[in-house]
Scaffold this active site. Structure first.
Site, short mmCIF file in Angstrom:
data_model
loop_
_atom_site.label_atom_id
_atom_site.label_comp_id
_atom_site.label_asym_id
_atom_site.label_seq_id
_atom_site.Cartn_x
_atom_site.Cartn_y
_atom_site.Cartn_z
N CYS A 109 46.86 19.19 -72.41
CA CYS A 109 47.04 20.37 -72.86
C CYS A 109 46.94 21.28 -71.62
O CYS A 109 48.15 21.32 -71.07
CB CYS A 109 45.67 20.91 -73.66
N HIS A 124 46.47 17.69 -78.15
CA HIS A 124 45.05 16.96 -77.94
C HIS A 124 44.85 15.62 -78.73
O HIS A 124 44.80 15.57 -79.73
CB HIS A 124 44.00 18.09 -78.38
N GLU A 170 42.29 13.60 -78.34
CA GLU A 170 41.23 13.27 -78.69
C GLU A 170 40.59 13.43 -79.80
O GLU A 170 39.51 12.86 -80.38
CB GLU A 170 40.25 13.52 -77.43
#
Length: 247
Positions: A100, A189, A191
């Protein structure tokens, strides 16, 4: 086995701890193998980056496209530290993954441009692999199309030279690229689970990623998303980093 390092750049205490937990779980690491440094609090300094199997960089509400004179001293220091990390990864071939906000820093370091024309509100976005993405060691095991969670106000406007785009979306043409041998950057993102992203949306509801009045609708949209492949990509990052010694 050598540890990994997560570099965070989030000033919001209520977001930075969950970010670490999300990365640790997604990467399949226990707390002993994922060290954590908050760059907004402590500078990278003389850290020996070579002692890590790989380094990952979390997101931030900072904007790379903010004019230099308008950036807080902390942000300027964070970006200098991330530039040092990028140079280390490119020089040594060490595995580094920017996410990001980090993709914007890397893009600038490499001579590309960051702008606001391809921003995306908090949502699950369909990505597709490019031809290069279908053969790259990090992404070749992913399906040709998959969903990822994204929320960003800026993105890559002009790709740096000698980089390879691995994934794109209809609203953001540069979602993932590789620079050098093993330096990667994602706009999305990788994760977070949908539940993780709902919690993060609550923290950042007044930061302009979506209208604050739409928090309930955004949360419902995120909760209904099915997102699995980006976390598989993080596991693959760990596997590749563990398989080859770094400089």
């Amino acid at each position: 086995m050598r540890p990994f390092l997560l570099l965070s750049a989030r000033p919001e205490v209520e977001a930075v701890g969950p970010e670490y937990t999300s990365f640790r779980r997604a990467m399949g690491l226990d707390a002993g193998r994922l060290e954590h440094l908050r760059l907004d609090v402590d500078p990278l300094g003389d850290a020996d980056l070579g002692r890590y199997a790989g380094v990952v960089v979390g997101g931030s509400p900072f904007n790379v496209s903010t004019p230099e004179h308008g950036k807080h001293a902390v942000q300027l220091r964070v970006e200098a530290d991330l530039a040092r990390l990028a140079e280390h990864g490119l020089r040594t071939g060490s595995p580094v993954l920017f996410t990001c906000y980090g993709i914007g820093v890397l893009t600038r370091v490499l001579g590309g441009e960051v702008g606001t024309e391809h921003g995306e509100q908090a949502a699950a976005v369909e990505l597709w692999l490019t031809d290069a993405g279908r053969t790259d060691p990090l992404t070749r095991g992913l399906p040709p199309r998959f969903d990822a969670l994204a929320a960003h106000k800026e993105s890559t406007s002009r790709l740096p030279a000698e980089t390879v785009v691995l994934a794109a979306s209809a609203t953001c043409p540069v979602q993932l690229y590789r620079a050098g041998a093993r330096v990667y950057a994602t706009q999305f993102h990788p994760e977070v689970t949908p539940a993780d992203f709902v919690a993060r949306a609550q923290v950042y509801r007044h930061h302009g990623y979506f209208p604050a009045s739409e928090l309930v609708a955004v949360s419902e949209r995120l909760t209904g998303a099915s997102v699995t492949e980006p976390r598989r990509m993080l596991r693959r990052f760990v596997e590749l980093a563990d398989a080859e010694p770094t400089a």
